[in-house]
Write an enzyme that holds these catalytic residues in place. Structure first.
Site, short mmCIF file in Angstrom:
data_model
loop_
_atom_site.label_atom_id
_atom_site.label_comp_id
_atom_site.label_asym_id
_atom_site.label_seq_id
_atom_site.Cartn_x
_atom_site.Cartn_y
_atom_site.Cartn_z
N HIS A 186 0.11 8.99 21.61
CA HIS A 186 -0.72 9.79 21.36
C HIS A 186 -2.15 9.42 21.14
CE1 HIS A 186 -0.10 14.11 21.71
NE2 HIS A 186 -0.94 14.44 20.72
N ARG B 210 0.50 13.48 27.52
CA ARG B 210 1.41 13.18 26.57
C ARG B 210 2.48 12.24 26.95
NH1 ARG B 210 0.40 18.92 27.13
NH2 ARG B 210 -0.74 19.94 25.46
N ARG C 205 -4.34 9.52 23.80
CA ARG C 205 -4.89 11.10 24.19
C ARG C 205 -5.88 11.17 23.45
NH1 ARG C 205 -2.66 15.55 26.38
NH2 ARG C 205 -2.77 17.49 25.10
N LYS D 266 3.42 20.86 28.38
CA LYS D 266 3.57 21.67 27.25
C LYS D 266 3.53 23.08 27.42
CE LYS D 266 2.70 21.86 22.16
NZ LYS D 266 1.93 21.31 21.17
N TYR E 162 -11.74 17.74 18.59
CA TYR E 162 -12.25 16.60 18.74
C TYR E 162 -14.04 16.55 18.48
CZ TYR E 162 -8.02 15.51 20.87
OH TYR E 162 -6.68 15.15 21.09
N HIS F 137 -4.52 22.14 27.11
CA HIS F 137 -4.44 22.90 25.93
C HIS F 137 -4.69 24.45 26.28
CE1 HIS F 137 -5.92 19.64 22.80
NE2 HIS F 137 -4.67 19.73 23.15
#
Length: 318
Positions: A251, A155, A254, A180, A286, A277
């Site tokens: 992003h 990120r 990514r 995150k 995805y 994640h």
């Protein structure tokens, strides 16, 4: 200062003590302050005076609010402004500041997990990074940044806070610390990105550094760590220079990395680990983006596609 503002400051401290990241605390502070300002304009300054009806009116206010460009707030933005309010009033209730939580029944806008608007092809990425060559030494730094984003899928804020210690050049890994959710992860980084980082560290970073004690990996033209908007502006400038216009500049890399890796056969759980994640359901988006792989399987297996292929083969042999 109103009583609500005083309690809000204690709430931010509690969030930090609870282990939430500064990024999360800053987002909560911004959302709560906007609401308290809205209440202040209506003469409401005490926690016990806030009602569910007020919170719902504020939610409607956000729905009809327009940005400077005339566009409404997205449902995601509205949710980001309301969700911290539920946590704030839940905390006030637990601290026995108020007898009941007025936000307990506040409905948040339902958001959909949308597909990324754009995915870079490998050819587009190659064209993009070649453009950094026109900027001399700073272009070497910019190439290293772009290569790192594409190689790792990290990120924007994760790249900005990388330090020299996070890069293991011998092992070919990158440590992402407090990503995150304040989760750390160790991910591989390709040889090509490492080579450009090495060139930047050898030839460019010493020219930019103004503080020997600052271990930040990527430095701005003035020798400072990047802030998120400045990093976005840098990446967006290169995208626009090669004719690519899209939102979420950083992003985009990514999304592109994850999609192309999936199309090349990477397991979804590996991509989950790369992207950091917590829930694999977030990564499954995805599988909907990797359309070329789906088309390949469709052409090979769908009965009508198979029939059409036979017709073409028959025509060719006739």
């Amino acid at each position: 200062m109103s009583a609500l503002s005083v309690y809000a400051r204690h709430h931010y401290e509690w969030l930090r003590v609870s282990g939430l990241s500064e990024h999360t605390v800053a987002a909560a502070r911004s959302a709560v302050k906007l609401f308290l300002d809205w209440l202040g304009e209506r003469g409401v300054e005490r926690p016990e005076d806030v009602t569910l009806a007020m919170l719902e009116r504020y939610a409607r206010h956000l729905f009809y609010l327009r940005r400077a460009n005339g566009q409404p707030l997205t449902l995601s933005s509205q949710r980001q402004r309301l969700s911290p309010l539920r946590k704030f009033f839940a905390w006030l209730t637990r601290e026995r500041v108020i007898a009941a939580n007025p936000a307990a029944d506040l409905m948040l806008p339902r958001t959909q997990r949308r597909l990324p608007m754009r995915v870079l092809s490998l050819a587009e990425f190659e064209s993009l990074v070649r453009h950094t060559g026109v900027h001399g030494a700073l272009g070497v730094r910019d190439r290293a940044i772009l290569e790192t984003l594409f190689a790792t899928g990290i990120r924007r804020f994760e790249l900005a806070q990388l330090t020299l210690r996070d890069l293991d050049r011998a092992g070919g890994t990158l440590a992402v610390r407090e990503g995150k959710g304040r989760r750390d992860r160790l991910i591989p980084i390709g040889e090509r990105a490492l080579a450009w980082i090495e060139a930047y560290l050898t030839d460019v970073r010493p020219l930019l550094s103004v503080d020997a004690a600052d271990a930040t990996l990527f430095l701005t033209d003035h020798g400072q760590p990047y802030v998120k908007n400045r990093l976005s502006d840098l990446v967006k400038g290169y995208l626009e220079a090669v004719g690519i216009r899209t939102y979420g500049a950083c992003h985009l890399f990514r999304h592109s990395m994850a999609t192309l890796m999936l199309e090349n056969g990477a397991d979804l759980r590996f991509i989950q680990a790369m992207l950091g994640h917590a829930d694999i359901n977030t990564t499954t988006i995805y599988t909907r983006v990797a359309i070329s792989k789906l088309k390949e399987v469709y052409t090979r297996t769908h009965p009508t596609a198979t029939l059409q292929r036979r017709v073409r083969e028959d025509d060719a042999s006739a």
